[in-house]
Design an enzyme around this catalytic site. Structure first.
Site, PDB file in Angstrom:
ATOM      1  N   ASP A 292     101.048  59.288  86.165  1.00 26.70           N
ATOM      2  CA  ASP A 292      99.686  59.066  86.649  1.00 26.70           C
ATOM      3  C   ASP A 292      99.216  57.713  86.116  1.00 26.70           C
ATOM      4  O   ASP A 292     100.029  56.838  85.852  1.00 26.70           O
ATOM      5  CB  ASP A 292      98.768  60.218  86.233  1.00 26.70           C
ATOM      6  CG  ASP A 292      97.626  60.436  87.218  1.00 26.70           C
ATOM      7  OD1 ASP A 292      96.762  59.543  87.324  1.00 26.70           O
ATOM      8  OD2 ASP A 292      97.599  61.478  87.887  1.00 26.70           O
TER       9      ASP A 292
ATOM     10  N   HIS B 116     100.569  55.099  87.987  1.00 24.89           N
ATOM     11  CA  HIS B 116      99.627  54.765  89.053  1.00 24.89           C
ATOM     12  C   HIS B 116      98.828  53.508  88.751  1.00 24.89           C
ATOM     13  O   HIS B 116      97.861  53.212  89.448  1.00 24.89           O
ATOM     14  CB  HIS B 116      98.675  55.939  89.297  1.00 24.89           C
ATOM     15  CG  HIS B 116      99.345  57.162  89.832  1.00 24.89           C
ATOM     16  ND1 HIS B 116      98.650  58.312  90.170  1.00 24.89           N
ATOM     17  CD2 HIS B 116     100.657  57.439  90.084  1.00 24.89           C
ATOM     18  CE1 HIS B 116      99.507  59.235  90.602  1.00 24.89           C
ATOM     19  NE2 HIS B 116     100.731  58.729  90.545  1.00 24.89           N
TER      20      HIS B 116
END
Length: 399
Positions: free
Chosen positions: A223, A246
């Site tokens: 993430d 991310h």
């Protein structure tokens, strides 16, 4: 001054003022002396708590030692205030393993929590292993907005004047490290690792905090490498190596009632490689209230094969569909992108997708050089914003 004092305590008890040295007492505590077995099988939680209780009750400069060895522990809260402690160093050389039995975590529990402590140092080169792979199949958050959140590995709650350095976090169940309501936090040489497909394993999440500096750290997760939530001010991220993951995100913002503003953010001198976003600002539509994210600078950042290297997304939706009856109510202004360079794996290298309700103001791009790895030139996409441009601009500015 407090940071210098904390740094002086990492390697030794020497401090610069001789009179101060004379007035302080020095104490050492060891989890092994309180029954820790360090065999990776026996639950050492009670020994850790007993050692912390003794350390927190001491007077003066305190060190709590976690020697080399493997320690299995369940949810553990190291809580203050430690009223008579001048500083408390947790010298963690051991390898801590989280229990994989989710029934041991009551609702709201995280794994290791430091709370209401002033002048805390966490160092020593040790590892927090969340053993998250067993729990990831139970994480429904990527598809369910009202999911049950799994435990964060290491959480700091309402701490002040905290130094964390030379610490590793591996395979968290949810976030690796979270800061909530902290003041004056310095993080250095932190190493965070989880597979690229591990859900919601944000490296460091910051919320309701002020005066946070994270530098010279390596983060690769499933993430955001670092996510900056609402109600934050004076945040500096420098020397961050991010990937996989991310990217580095401000947000998501505008999801909840009564969110505070984000002010005074600098992200600089960092590298992102193979991430699904670069530097990103993300806000929800249908915001239940109004908040601001202002005075944010992204400077001297290298993108190596990064999708969406520069992105403002005020229509953020991580699910298959989201309510979009009203535009995002998060006001974005005074945003500076300077010397952002490298390669994009998406044809659109710069996306400025601002809210139709509160268009972005004073967005500035200076010396941006982002080339698409494919055959075509990189492009930019803009919505509800009139950005200012100077210096090199690859892709060409929106018109």
């Amino acid at each position: 001054m407090k940071l210098l004092f904390l740094l002086s305590l990492v390697c030794c008890y020497s401090i610069g003022n001789a009179e101060t040295q004379k007035s302080l007492s020095y104490w050492n505590f060891n989890v092994l002396d309180y029954g820790a077995r360090a065999n990776g099988i026996t639950d050492d939680s009670k020994a850790f708590m007993a050692a912390w209780k003794a350390a927190c009750a001491a007077v003066g400069v305190v060190k709590l030692h976690i020697p080399a060895g493997t320690y299995l522990i369940g949810p553990t809260k190291f809580a203050g205030p430690c009223k008579n402690v001048h500083s408390l160093t947790v010298n963690m050389k051991g390898y801590l393993k989280a229990t994989t039995d989710l029934s041991q975590y009551v609702t709201g529990d995280d794994w290791v929590e430091f709370a209401w402590v002033d002048m805390l140092i966490l160092t020593g080169g040790g590892t927090f292993d969340g053993q998250g792979a067993v729990s990831w199949p139970y994480n429904k958050c990527p598809t369910n907005k009202h999911c049950k959140v799994l435990p964060t590995s290491v959480k700091f709650v309402a701490t002040s004047n905290t130094l964390v350095q030379n610490i590793k976090s591996l395979n968290s169940k949810f976030f690796h490290i979270a800061l909530v309501g902290c003041k004056n936090f310095w993080g250095k040489n932190i190493q965070i690792t989880a597979p690229s497909n591990s859900p919601n394993t944000d490296g460091i999440h910051i919320e309701r905090s002020t005066g946070v500096t994270i530098y010279n750290s390596v983060i690769g997760t499933g993430d955001d490498c670092i996510s900056i939530g609402h109600s934050n001010s004076e945040i500096l991220l420098s020397g961050i190596s991010c990937g996989p993951g991310h990217g580095i995100s401000i947000g998501s913002l505008g999801r909840y009632h009564n969110e505070g503003d984000v002010r005074g953010l600098v992200i600089k001198d960092s590298t992102l490689a193979g991430t699904s976003n670069g530097v990103r600002i993300k806000t929800w539509e249908n915001s239940p209230g109004t908040s601001k994210a202002v005075n944010m600078t992204f400077e001297n950042i290298v993108m190596n094969s990064v999708a969406n290297p520069i992105i403002i997304d005020q229509m953020y939706c991580p699910y298959s569909s989201c309510a979009s009856d009203a535009p995002s109510g998060v006001i974005l202004s005074d945003i500076f992108f300077r010397n952002i360079r490298g390669t994009s794996t998406t044809p659109v290298a710069v996306t400025l997708r601002c809210s139709r309700g509160v268009p972005c103001k004073n967005v500035n791009l200076q010396d941006v050089n982002l080339k698409y790895v494919g055959q075509l030139p990189a492009t930019a996409s803009c919505m509800n914003v009139k950005a200012s441009y100077s210096g090199t601009q690859i892709p060409p500015p929106c018109r």
